[in-house]
Design a protein around this motif. Structure first.
Motif, PDB file in Angstrom:
ATOM      1  N   ARG A 123     117.911  37.695  98.957  1.00 47.53           N
ATOM      2  CA  ARG A 123     117.384  39.038  98.733  1.00 47.53           C
ATOM      3  C   ARG A 123     118.091  39.990  99.692  1.00 47.53           C
ATOM      4  O   ARG A 123     118.150  39.744 100.893  1.00 47.53           O
ATOM      5  CB  ARG A 123     115.883  39.088  98.982  1.00 47.53           C
TER       6      ARG A 123
ATOM      7  N   ALA B 265     111.970  41.235 103.964  1.00 49.12           N
ATOM      8  CA  ALA B 265     111.987  40.418 102.748  1.00 49.12           C
ATOM      9  C   ALA B 265     110.690  39.624 102.575  1.00 49.12           C
ATOM     10  O   ALA B 265     110.278  39.356 101.450  1.00 49.12           O
ATOM     11  CB  ALA B 265     113.190  39.482 102.760  1.00 49.12           C
TER      12      ALA B 265
ATOM     13  N   ASP C 139     121.638  44.725 102.340  1.00 47.57           N
ATOM     14  CA  ASP C 139     122.201  44.872 100.987  1.00 47.57           C
ATOM     15  C   ASP C 139     123.713  44.742 100.935  1.00 47.57           C
ATOM     16  O   ASP C 139     124.248  44.096 100.043  1.00 47.57           O
ATOM     17  CB  ASP C 139     121.848  46.260 100.421  1.00 47.57           C
TER      18      ASP C 139
ATOM     19  N   VAL D 115     118.316  43.632 101.600  1.00 47.66           N
ATOM     20  CA  VAL D 115     117.374  44.594 102.145  1.00 47.66           C
ATOM     21  C   VAL D 115     118.108  45.909 102.399  1.00 47.66           C
ATOM     22  O   VAL D 115     119.109  45.926 103.117  1.00 47.66           O
ATOM     23  CB  VAL D 115     116.746  44.071 103.460  1.00 47.66           C
TER      24      VAL D 115
ATOM     25  N   ALA E 228     117.617  36.314 103.440  1.00 49.29           N
ATOM     26  CA  ALA E 228     117.703  37.766 103.359  1.00 49.29           C
ATOM     27  C   ALA E 228     118.768  38.291 104.304  1.00 49.29           C
ATOM     28  O   ALA E 228     119.003  37.716 105.370  1.00 49.29           O
ATOM     29  CB  ALA E 228     116.356  38.398 103.698  1.00 49.29           C
TER      30      ALA E 228
ATOM     31  N   GLY F 193     116.102  35.426 107.764  1.00 51.97           N
ATOM     32  CA  GLY F 193     116.860  36.667 107.772  1.00 51.97           C
ATOM     33  C   GLY F 193     118.141  36.502 108.564  1.00 51.97           C
ATOM     34  O   GLY F 193     118.161  35.797 109.577  1.00 51.97           O
TER      35      GLY F 193
ATOM     36  N   VAL G 228     110.895  33.285 105.154  1.00 56.51           N
ATOM     37  CA  VAL G 228     112.187  33.926 104.889  1.00 56.51           C
ATOM     38  C   VAL G 228     113.088  33.758 106.101  1.00 56.51           C
ATOM     39  O   VAL G 228     112.665  33.998 107.240  1.00 56.51           O
ATOM     40  CB  VAL G 228     112.019  35.427 104.590  1.00 56.51           C
TER      41      VAL G 228
ATOM     42  N   ALA H 101     115.574  41.835 108.658  1.00 56.27           N
ATOM     43  CA  ALA H 101     115.774  41.334 107.293  1.00 56.27           C
ATOM     44  C   ALA H 101     114.695  40.319 106.921  1.00 56.27           C
ATOM     45  O   ALA H 101     114.152  40.356 105.813  1.00 56.27           O
ATOM     46  CB  ALA H 101     117.165  40.722 107.151  1.00 56.27           C
TER      47      ALA H 101
END
Length: 122
Positions: free
Chosen positions: A57, A93, A37, A59, A34, A5, A3, A89
């Motif tokens: 995604r 994720a 949010d 977070v 990630a 981030g 991932v 992040a």
């Protein structure tokens, strides 16, 4: 699973995100991007995600705060109560047991950061 981030300022451009991503990933090929949010709908981030062809995604803030980061940014601590948004992040994720592959890398314009985390999948 790997991932990438991200942490970034609202003024970050696609170029800012790409630069941080390229600095962090070296030869790795992240499966997922990630970010917090509240940042996943930022236009530059969406355009960047489309450009690299990876899913995104978000977070939640409370999950970010639970992560233990290696680096400590005063801006991240003040804004998000976490040492590195990018590291947090990526770790969040990637899921339980994830480990950082790279600490946060900062874009040349200092508007974006990116870190990579990995979790073994069975």
């Amino acid at each position: 699973m790997i991932v990438a981030g991200f942490g970034f300022r609202k003024s970050a451009s696609v170029g800012s995100l790409r630069n941080a991503y390229d600095r962090a990933r070296a030869d790795a090929h992240p499966d997922l991007l990630a970010a917090p949010d509240d940042k996943i709908t930022v236009k530059a981030f969406r355009l960047f995600a489309d450009e690299v062809g990876r899913p995104v995604r978000g977070v939640p803030a409370d999950v970010l705060e639970q992560q233990s980061t290696v680096t400590q940014s005063l801006a991240s601590l003040v804004e998000r109560n976490i040492g590195s948004v990018a590291e947090a992040a990526a770790l969040a994720a990637a899921g339980p047991g994830a480990k950082l592959l790279t600490e946060r890398h900062i874009s040349a314009d200092k508007l974006a950061t990116c870190a990579l985390a990995m979790r073994e999948t069975t």
